[in-house]
Design a protein around this motif. Sequence first.
Motif, mmCIF file in Angstrom:
data_model
loop_
_atom_site.group_PDB
_atom_site.id
_atom_site.type_symbol
_atom_site.label_atom_id
_atom_site.label_comp_id
_atom_site.label_asym_id
_atom_site.label_seq_id
_atom_site.Cartn_x
_atom_site.Cartn_y
_atom_site.Cartn_z
ATOM 1 N N SER A 147 0.795 -1.272 -0.087
ATOM 2 C CA SER A 147 -0.087 -0.041 0.136
ATOM 3 C C SER A 147 0.897 1.348 0.063
ATOM 4 C CB SER A 147 -1.033 0.118 1.206
ATOM 5 O OG SER A 147 -1.591 -1.375 1.319
ATOM 6 N N ARG A 148 2.018 1.255 0.706
ATOM 7 C CA ARG A 148 2.865 2.460 0.820
ATOM 8 C C ARG A 148 3.422 2.728 -0.786
ATOM 9 N NH1 ARG A 148 1.751 5.134 4.924
ATOM 10 N NH2 ARG A 148 2.307 4.217 6.852
ATOM 11 N N GLN A 151 0.719 4.345 -2.832
ATOM 12 C CA GLN A 151 0.458 5.538 -2.188
ATOM 13 C C GLN A 151 1.373 6.546 -2.755
ATOM 14 O OE1 GLN A 151 1.463 6.004 1.749
ATOM 15 N NE2 GLN A 151 0.565 8.025 2.151
ATOM 16 N N THR A 152 2.620 6.310 -2.744
ATOM 17 C CA THR A 152 3.732 7.075 -3.383
ATOM 18 C C THR A 152 3.950 7.180 -4.784
ATOM 19 O OG1 THR A 152 5.134 5.875 -1.811
ATOM 20 C CG2 THR A 152 6.285 7.476 -3.248
ATOM 21 N N ILE A 156 -2.357 8.213 -4.323
ATOM 22 C CA ILE A 156 -3.836 7.947 -3.805
ATOM 23 C C ILE A 156 -3.517 7.867 -2.290
ATOM 24 C CG2 ILE A 156 -4.635 6.966 -5.874
ATOM 25 C CD1 ILE A 156 -4.191 4.048 -4.411
ATOM 26 N N GLN A 157 -4.661 7.807 -1.507
ATOM 27 C CA GLN A 157 -4.836 7.602 -0.238
ATOM 28 C C GLN A 157 -4.365 6.156 0.200
ATOM 29 O OE1 GLN A 157 -8.522 8.473 1.365
ATOM 30 N NE2 GLN A 157 -7.717 10.645 2.312
ATOM 31 N N TYR A 158 -3.447 6.106 1.269
ATOM 32 C CA TYR A 158 -2.850 5.004 1.707
ATOM 33 C C TYR A 158 -4.172 4.153 2.191
ATOM 34 C CZ TYR A 158 -1.170 1.913 5.324
ATOM 35 O OH TYR A 158 -0.640 0.734 6.215
ATOM 36 N N GLU A 159 -5.008 4.655 2.713
ATOM 37 C CA GLU A 159 -6.221 3.779 3.123
ATOM 38 C C GLU A 159 -7.039 3.075 1.875
ATOM 39 O OE1 GLU A 159 -5.727 6.598 4.373
ATOM 40 O OE2 GLU A 159 -5.496 6.420 6.492
ATOM 41 N N SER A 160 -7.046 3.801 0.652
ATOM 42 C CA SER A 160 -7.824 3.210 -0.479
ATOM 43 C C SER A 160 -6.819 2.188 -0.943
ATOM 44 C CB SER A 160 -7.961 4.403 -1.515
ATOM 45 O OG SER A 160 -8.585 5.330 -0.866
ATOM 46 N N ALA A 161 -5.629 2.492 -0.980
ATOM 47 C CA ALA A 161 -4.526 1.498 -1.372
ATOM 48 C C ALA A 161 -4.792 0.203 -0.838
ATOM 49 C CB ALA A 161 -3.294 2.010 -1.521
#
Lengths: 540, 46
Positions: A147-148, A151-152, A156-161
Motif C-alpha cells: 500500500s505504501r 500511495q507513493t 492515492i490515499q493509503y487507506e484506499s490502496a
Amino acid sequence: MVDAVVFWSCTVIYLGVTFVLAYMGYKKTKHGEDFLLAGRSVPSWIIGLSYGSTFISTSAIVGFGGVAAQLGLGIIWLTVLCIGVGVIIAFLFYGRRVRRLGQGMKAMTFPDFLGKRFKSPFLQYSTSFLILVSMPLYSSAVLIGGSRFLQTTLGIQYESALLSFAIITAIYVVFGGLLAVLYTDAFQGFVMLLGLSAIMILTWLLFGGVDASNIALANLVTDPGVPAGLSSKGMTGWTSFPSFGSEIWFTMVTTIIMGVGIGVLAQPQLTVRFMTAKSTKSLNRAVPVGAIFIGLSTAVAFTVGALSNVYFYDNLGKLSTQVAGNNVDLIIPMFINASMPDIIVVLFMLTLLAAAMSTLSSLFHTMGSAAGHDLWCYIGPSRLVPEKYRLCKEKEYKSTLKGNRVGTGIMIVVSVALAFVMPDSIIARATAMFMGLCAAAFLPMFTYGIFAKNPSAFAAKVSLVMGALSWFLWTVFVHIKESSVLGICKFFFNKDALLGSPYTVIDPLVIAMPISIIALIVAWALDPARKAAKAVQETA
Amino acid sequence: MSIFGGKRVFGIDDPWIIAAYVLLFGSTAACVIYGIWKWNEEEEAD
C-alpha cells in the motif's frame, strides 16, 4: 507521476490474467480438501515459483531493501541463508519427508500434520492458535508494504490502496482456495522476475556498471561518511559488514539474517507447499526454480536498496534515509520513482503488487485453514457450539468448503484492521518477528517430528510451550525495539527493558530457540510414556 | 584479514560481502545442477 494510460493498461492486463487463473482454480475446487491442498498433484515448476513468490513478499523487497539502504550490503548474507536454508535444506531434507508423511497421514494443513504426527489434538489446536495470533502481524506488514508503494506512485490515499489490495486478493483466495493461490502465485512470480531483473540492469547502467556502482557506494564512507548515529552503533560502510559485536552487528545477524533465514523452515504457509507435490521428483525439479527465484529477487532488492544512496547523494546531496525522512520503507519506492523510466515504474508497481498478492494470498489461505479446518472443523461439531451454528455434522471431521471460506474471510478482516493500526517502519520488523516466533516455537518440535521414528508428544508440547513463552517474554521485556513499542515492560517496571546492552539488541530467536531445543531434549528424557514403552520392550 | 589478497572484487573489498555474493552464486548454481541431475529420479526410500 506515471502516465495514466500506460499504468491502467498494464494493471488491467495483470489483474485480468490473475482473475482468469483464479477462476481456473475456483472451477477445480469442489471439496474442502481441494481448497486446502489443491488435489496433491501440483506441477514442480508451480511449486517452485509459488514457494518463492510466497516467501518473497513486499517485506523482502521494500522493507529489507530499505534496511540495505540504511545498513549496507551485509544483508546479502540473508540471501545466502534464504537459498541455503530456505531452499536446499527445506526441499532436500524437510520437504520430501513432509510430503511423504503428510500424504500417509492424510494431513491437510501444518497444524493437522503436527496433530496427526504426534497423535496430539493439543498440538493441532495450539499451533493453530499461534498461527491465528502471529500471522496477522506478518500479513498486515505485507499489506502495508504494498500500500505504501501505491500511495507513493499513484498519489492515492493509503487507506484506499490498502483496501483495494486486500479485497482483490480476498476474492480469489476465498473462492478459489489453494489452487487459485498456486496458479496466481506462479504468474505473479514471473512478473516479479521480469520486474526485478529489469530494475537491477537499469540500476547498474545508471551508475556505469557493476564495478563503478559498488565503488561509488564504497566511496560514500569518506564523502559524506556514515551518519554519526549509525557509526557509533557499529556501522562501517555500505560495502562492508558492521563491526563484530556492535549493536548493528547483533541486529543484522540475529534479527535479520538468522531470524528470517532460519525461521523459513517452519513456516506453515511454505510447509503446505511440500504436501501439494505428487512425488519426490516434483520436489527435486522445484529446487532450481525456487533457488533462482529467491536468490535473484532478494539479491536485487538488497543491492538496489544499498545503491539508492549513490543516486540520492549524487542528485540531492543526501543519503536515502534522509530523503525518506528516516522511514526506510519509503526508500525503494522513492528511488524507483525518481530514477527509472515510466514503464519500469509501472513494472515495479506490478512486481510489488505481485509480491504482495502472492504472499498475502498464501497467508490468508493458511490463516483461513487454521481457523476453518484446524479449529472450527474440530471444535465446530462439539457441544461447545449450538447445533444450528454447526458447520460440520457431529463426528464428521471432514473439512468443508464453507468452513474454510468463512475462516479465511474472518482472518482477512483481522489482517486489514491490524494494518490500519500498525506503526510506520514496521514492515521488516514484523516480518522478522513472525519468522522468529515460527523458528522458536515450531522448528525444534517440527524437525523432531519429521525425523524421529516414534516422536514423543510430551516432548513436542513442552518444546512448543517453552519456545513460544520464552520468545514472548524476551520480546516484551528485553528486546528494546519491540518492548518499547509494546509498553508492557514500562507498565509493570517503569522502564523499556529489564536488561541492559547488549541483551536489548539480541533477537528473541537467539534466546528462545535454544530454550525450545533444550526443553525438547529434557522432556524427551523425562517422558513417562516413552519410559513405560521402553520398560515394556525390555521386559519382553 | 584479506581472503582475496586485499583486492576489490566487483568494486567491493570487504571479504565478508564478497564471500556472501560468492556463496549466493555458488549455491544457486548447485541447486540448478541438482535439479537437472535428479530430473527423472523416482522416489527414494529412506
